[in-house]
Design a protein around this motif. Structure first.
Motif, mmCIF file in Angstrom:
data_model
loop_
_atom_site.group_PDB
_atom_site.id
_atom_site.type_symbol
_atom_site.label_atom_id
_atom_site.label_comp_id
_atom_site.label_asym_id
_atom_site.label_seq_id
_atom_site.Cartn_x
_atom_site.Cartn_y
_atom_site.Cartn_z
ATOM 1 N N LEU A 34 -6.889 4.257 -6.630
ATOM 2 C CA LEU A 34 -6.617 4.735 -5.880
ATOM 3 C C LEU A 34 -5.007 5.943 -6.000
ATOM 4 N N GLY A 36 -2.883 9.315 -5.323
ATOM 5 C CA GLY A 36 -1.860 10.629 -4.442
ATOM 6 C C GLY A 36 -0.662 10.543 -5.111
ATOM 7 N N LYS A 42 0.491 5.270 -0.385
ATOM 8 C CA LYS A 42 -0.075 5.004 -1.731
ATOM 9 C C LYS A 42 0.731 2.937 -1.141
ATOM 10 N N SER A 43 2.358 3.766 -1.360
ATOM 11 C CA SER A 43 2.843 2.157 -1.487
ATOM 12 C C SER A 43 2.068 1.212 -0.379
ATOM 13 N N ILE A 46 -0.402 -0.553 -0.132
ATOM 14 C CA ILE A 46 -0.712 -1.706 -0.616
ATOM 15 C C ILE A 46 0.160 -2.608 0.118
ATOM 16 N N ASP A 159 0.047 -1.729 -9.713
ATOM 17 C CA ASP A 159 0.897 -0.638 -8.797
ATOM 18 C C ASP A 159 1.600 -0.036 -10.183
ATOM 19 N N THR A 191 -3.485 1.840 -8.978
ATOM 20 C CA THR A 191 -2.985 3.009 -8.614
ATOM 21 C C THR A 191 -1.716 3.514 -10.000
ATOM 22 N N MET A 208 -5.539 10.489 -1.619
ATOM 23 C CA MET A 208 -5.290 10.548 -0.439
ATOM 24 C C MET A 208 -3.395 11.254 -0.505
ATOM 25 N N ASP A 209 -3.439 11.914 0.824
ATOM 26 C CA ASP A 209 -2.444 12.423 0.242
ATOM 27 C C ASP A 209 -1.793 13.097 2.299
ATOM 28 N N GLU A 213 -7.583 10.697 3.991
ATOM 29 C CA GLU A 213 -8.609 10.644 3.111
ATOM 30 C C GLU A 213 -8.255 11.825 2.210
ATOM 31 N N TYR A 216 -13.036 10.303 -1.669
ATOM 32 C CA TYR A 216 -13.423 8.745 -2.111
ATOM 33 C C TYR A 216 -15.226 8.598 -1.981
#
Length: 311
Positions: A34, A36, A42-43, A46, A159, A191, A208-209, A213, A216
């Motif tokens: 994952l 970004g 991301k965090s 998660i 992470d 990540t 991701m940004d 997405e 992927y």
């Protein structure tokens, strides 16, 4: 078998949309990356997976359990290694693992066995009676991972597990990640800000940004979709003009850039190096070195997001 199922997850904080309809699936035993830049979401994602946050919409299923409706059951299947070290510094390594093992419901002989097992896995058996506050950053990271796998989780979320670690600890972590999927069938969600780690460990990724997405799928397919062509650089003892014309005619050669004693070829998958070498042989041109440059995941990331991974 799908072990992690992320279905149309969205999350908003006040007027800011942090996650926008994110979906992906991870198979049993897979190491999934994952990626970004900072602020990608991301965090937040998660934290939703481990049930620290509740999504505004969408659904996450871990090993068949809805993480919102069946939160206790879903957590039994998860091991989580956060970015920040979650250990008790004034206790030794063994006592830390005993504490976490009891939280997972382990006791007696099984608890002792699991403590020694995970200490062996992360290479800290000889440090089990040493207080954590004396550990290096890398050793703390390894012990943090050991705590997360005491209960043999089916899903392990890592992470940024190698931030600030020494090369020896980094290699321990890499070896462990590769081993746990094969031997335990554990699924790893990984990540990292270090793109070369994802290149080595993961077959499939999501980029991701700003909560959406960007890409992927299989990392090689993603690279090819952005950079369908590769580059071959050939160092020689000098190239004649007629040779360049002949090379341009080779099937699969898209572009030829010439320097005094080298040429750079942009090629697709139809290119055959042997045809190029045959021309050099006919023209009595010596080849000193051949370099083949494939697109890297970091190049793809920068192209798709316009950012470096740490931006």
């Amino acid at each position: 078998m799908k072990v992690i199922e992320i279905n149309n997850i969205s999350k908003r904080f006040s007027d800011k949309l942090v996650l926008d309809n994110i979906s992906f699936q991870v198979d049993k035993g897979e190491i999934f990356g994952l990626l970004g830049p900072n602020g990608a979401g991301k965090s937040t994602l998660i934290n939703i997976i481990v049930n620290i946050l509740i999504p505004d919409s969408g659904k996450i299923v871990i090993c068949g359990n809805d993480v919102v409706k069946d939160s206790i059951e879903s957590k039994k299947h998860i091991g989580y290694v956060p970015q920040d070290i979650a250990l008790m510094e004034n206790l030794n390594a063994y006592d830390n693992l005993e504490f976490f093992g009891v939280l997972y419901g382990l006791k007696g002989t099984l608890l002792k066995h699991r403590i020694n097992e995970v200490l062996d896995i992360v290479g800290l058996r000889d440090k089990k009676k040493e207080k954590v506050k004396k550990f290096s950053g890398g050793m703390k990271r390894r012990l943090n991972i050991a705590a997360a796998i005491m209960h043999h989780p089916e899903v392990l979320i890592l992470d940024e597990p190698t931030v600030g670690v020494d090369p020896q600890s980094r290699q321990h972590i890499f070896n462990f990640i590769k081993k746990i999927g094969k031997e335990w069938g554990t699924t790893v969600l990984y990540t990292s800000h270090y793109m070369e780690e994802v290149e080595e460990l993961c077959e499939r990724v999501m980029i991701m940004d700003l909560g959406v997405e960007i890409a992927y799928g299989n990392k090689e397919d993603i690279k090819y979709s952005v950079f369908p062509n590769n580059k071959v650089v050939i160092d020689t003892n000098g190239i004649k003009g007629q040779t360049i014309l002949s090379i341009r005619e080779i099937n699969g050669v898209i572009k030829v850039t010439e320097n005094e004693k080298s040429i750079s070829l942009t090629v697709n998958d139809k290119f055959k190096l042997g045809e190029c070498l045959r021309i050099f042989e006919e023209e009595d041109i010596s080849v000193n070195k051949i370099s083949y440059e494939e697109a890297k995941l970091e190049d793809v990331f920068l192209t798709l997001t316009g950012k470096n991974l740490r931006d």
